[in-house]
Design a protein around this motif. Structure first.
Motif, PDB file in Angstrom:
ATOM      1  N   GLU A 285       0.824  -1.214   0.000  1.00  0.00           N
ATOM      2  CA  GLU A 285       0.000   0.000   0.000  1.00  0.00           C
ATOM      3  C   GLU A 285       0.858   1.264   0.000  1.00  0.00           C
ATOM      4  O   GLU A 285       0.504   2.267  -0.623  1.00  0.00           O
TER       5      GLU A 285
ATOM      6  N   ARG B 164       0.448   4.066  -2.820  1.00  0.00           N
ATOM      7  CA  ARG B 164       0.146   5.457  -2.439  1.00  0.00           C
ATOM      8  C   ARG B 164       1.136   6.421  -3.091  1.00  0.00           C
ATOM      9  O   ARG B 164       0.761   7.483  -3.596  1.00  0.00           O
TER      10      ARG B 164
ATOM     11  N   LYS C   3     -12.351  -3.439   2.222  1.00  0.00           N
ATOM     12  CA  LYS C   3     -11.849  -2.167   2.759  1.00  0.00           C
ATOM     13  C   LYS C   3     -10.571  -1.750   2.028  1.00  0.00           C
ATOM     14  O   LYS C   3     -10.395  -0.581   1.660  1.00  0.00           O
ATOM     15  N   ARG C   4      -9.691  -2.713   1.805  1.00  0.00           N
ATOM     16  CA  ARG C   4      -8.435  -2.404   1.114  1.00  0.00           C
ATOM     17  C   ARG C   4      -8.694  -2.027  -0.349  1.00  0.00           C
ATOM     18  O   ARG C   4      -8.048  -1.114  -0.884  1.00  0.00           O
TER      19      ARG C   4
ATOM     20  N   GLN D 186     -11.283  -0.563  -1.483  1.00  0.00           N
ATOM     21  CA  GLN D 186     -11.811   0.810  -1.486  1.00  0.00           C
ATOM     22  C   GLN D 186     -10.675   1.834  -1.373  1.00  0.00           C
ATOM     23  O   GLN D 186     -10.723   2.902  -2.003  1.00  0.00           O
ATOM     24  N   THR D 187      -9.660   1.490  -0.590  1.00  0.00           N
ATOM     25  CA  THR D 187      -8.490   2.374  -0.489  1.00  0.00           C
ATOM     26  C   THR D 187      -7.824   2.533  -1.850  1.00  0.00           C
ATOM     27  O   THR D 187      -7.480   3.653  -2.264  1.00  0.00           O
TER      28      THR D 187
ATOM     29  N   TYR E  11      -7.231   5.814  -4.398  1.00  0.00           N
ATOM     30  CA  TYR E  11      -5.974   6.227  -5.026  1.00  0.00           C
ATOM     31  C   TYR E  11      -6.168   6.431  -6.524  1.00  0.00           C
ATOM     32  O   TYR E  11      -5.612   7.352  -7.122  1.00  0.00           O
TER      33      TYR E  11
END
Length: 530
Positions: free
Chosen positions: A354, A358, A404-405, A407-408, A412
């Motif tokens: 991640e 990012r 959840k991940r 969606q992160t 991005y």
């Protein structure tokens, strides 16, 4: 009975009026009240009442000075000192100095000295420096603190030597050492550099002096940068010898000097910092810390040649270490690092992956959007595999964790839509600074800072109060770049100075903002001195 009550009321009213003769806007009125007060506590009440009456003005000074000279009771002297401190008039320096009792031994006398020192600091006259310097030897630590702070506010060069002794005195309280270091930074005399360099790595009674010393060195400017460069390059033989005698790790100054030279954006350090990206040590923690600090400094300096070696380091699987290298790359900017970040996005656990993703979102554009779609689709399988192999937080429900991940990652990907819309248009990015999405604010700030968006410095300064640490850090870094490179940007950012000062004061002691507000403090100092 009603007549009796009425008569009593009339008597009380007449008595009250008889005690209020005179005009409270005149010094004669208050002098008469002081003369009429017999007890010490009554005199203090009169002085305190004058202080809060709203009538206090410059015309009261002769009376106040005379009362201070005649007064023997330390409690009353304390009250008068507070009043004169509020007025801040140069004519009060001599009366305040004359009232000091350097040989004080009791609590009330110490308190009077403390308030007299505080008042002298508020008046701000260099004439007070000798008297305040004498108070550094007081037996009362509170008096010493006020004297130290006042000398720092006065930027008194004659106080440098005694403050240097106090800063490094191991027999005194660490808090006093810290206050002396802070005062030396405010004075800004180059004589302080050697002691401050030593205090960077000094620890006593479990107390570190790094925060105070590093900021004081930053305040000193060029002389400090020269000393830090010598320490970074191993040219300061005396410091090296001292560090060995103190048991300071040889790599300590490589780390600390790197960080501070990054604050200074001193390009003389670039060659050495680039070498430190390949620093090796038998202790992997020391090795990582030296490399990470070098990376941070090179990022702050936006050293283009660092992008290639940093790109080789983002394969590091430890998420914390990888994050330092990714951050440096996002500060430098450009697309050179994108292939390495894309590769790193498939390596390591979620936290390491991640971090790379990012970084790619902060540097890429529409060309990278398909990657985030692909990664989001693949995340359920990756998460299920990681949960099976390692377990960890959230793995009691791998499907929910994967969602959840994903969606992160989708978030991005949306950031790249903003990049597509704005491109290199500073005006567009300036509008994005107001976004409720902290990640958008972070990217907008970096784009403006790297792109020299001087006209938008005010917009950046207006968002520094945001609570997201990454976004705030990017805003402060970008402002630092712009203020250092452009007089226009400095002028626009200076308009926000009162607000920034108030924010720093309000958040003092808040551990959440402790690290990022060191950058805020440095920015405020630059704006104050510009």
């Amino acid at each position: 009975m009603p007549r009796l009550v009425a008569a009593l009321s009339l008597t009380v009213a007449l008595f009250a009026l008889s005690g209020c003769k005179g005009d409270p806007k005149t010094p004669e009125y208050w002098e008469k009240k002081l003369e009429g007060a017999r007890k010490t506590s009554a005199k203090v009440q009169v002085v305190d009442a004058l202080r809060t009456s709203g009538n206090l003005q410059e015309g009261f000074l002769p009376m106040l000075h005379a009362r201070l000279a005649a007064e023997k009771r330390p409690e009353v002297i304390t009250a008068l000192a507070r009043v004169l401190g509020d007025l801040k008039h140069p004519s009060s320096v001599e009366p305040l100095q004359a009232a000091l009792d350097p040989g004080a031994s009791d609590t009330d006398a110490h308190l009077a000295n403390k308030e007299l020192a505080a008042a002298l600091g508020k008046v701000g006259s260099a004439k007070a420096a000798p008297a305040l310097t004498k108070l550094l030897g007081s037996r009362d630590n509170y008096t010493r603190i006020e004297a130290i702070q006042a000398l720092g506010a006065l930027r008194a060069p004659e106080a440098v030597e005694p403050l240097l002794q106090l800063a490094s005195d191991e027999s005194t309280e660490p808090f006093l050492n810290k206050k002396a270091i802070e005062a030396l930074g405010r004075i800004g005399d180059a004589r302080a550099v050697p002691v401050l360099m030593r205090m960077l790595t000094k620890e006593r009674q479990g107390v570190s002096f790094y925060v105070e010393s590093s900021f004081a060195l930053y305040q000193l400017g060029a002389p400090a940068a020269d000393a830090l460069l010598a320490a970074l390059e191993g040219r300061d033989a005396e410091l090296t010898k001292w560090a060995g005698q103190q048991g300071v790790h040889p790599a300590s100054y490589a780390m600390k000097a790197a960080q501070l030279l990054g604050d200074f954006r001193d390009r003389r350090a670039e060659a050495t910092l680039l070498k430190q990206l390949t620093f090796t040590n038998t202790d992997p923690r020391i090795q990582a810390l030296v490399r990470m600090q070098a990376a941070e400094a090179l990022g702050r300096m936006r050293t283009g040649p660092a992008a290639r070696p940093l790109s080789t380091l983002v394969s590091e699987e430890d998420p914390t270490i990888r994050a330092a290298y990714v951050r440096a790359l996002t500060l430098i900017g450009g697309r050179e690092a994108l292939p390495a970040l894309e590769k790193a996005a498939g390596q390591g656990d979620w936290y390491a992956r991640e971090t790379a993703m990012r970084g790619l979102a902060l540097l890429g554009d529409a060309r990278e959007q398909p990657l985030f779609v692909k990664w989001a689709e693949a995340e359920p399988a990756r998460t299920a595999s990681e949960c099976q192999d390692y377990g960890g937080e959230g793995c009691e429900d791998p499907a929910a964790l994967a969602q959840k991940r994903a969606q992160t990652l989708t978030g991005y990907g949306k950031l790249l839509e903003e990049a597509k819309a704005c491109g290199t248009d500073g005006g567009c990015w300036a509008q994005k600074v107001s976004s409720p999405d902290a990640l958008v604010v972070e990217r907008a700030a970096l784009e403006l800072g790297r792109g020299g968006g001087a006209p938008h410095a005010a917009a950046l300064a207006g968002r520094v109060s945001g609570k997201d640490l990454e976004a705030r850090s990017a805003l402060l870094q970008s402002l630092d770049w712009l203020v250092g490179d452009s007089k226009e940007a400095a002028a626009k950012a200076r308009e926000a100075l009162p607000k920034l000062q108030a924010q720093l004061a309000e958040e003092k002691g808040n551990s959440r903002f402790l690290k990022v507000n060191e950058d805020l403090r440095r920015l405020i100092f630059r704006l104050e001195r510009t």
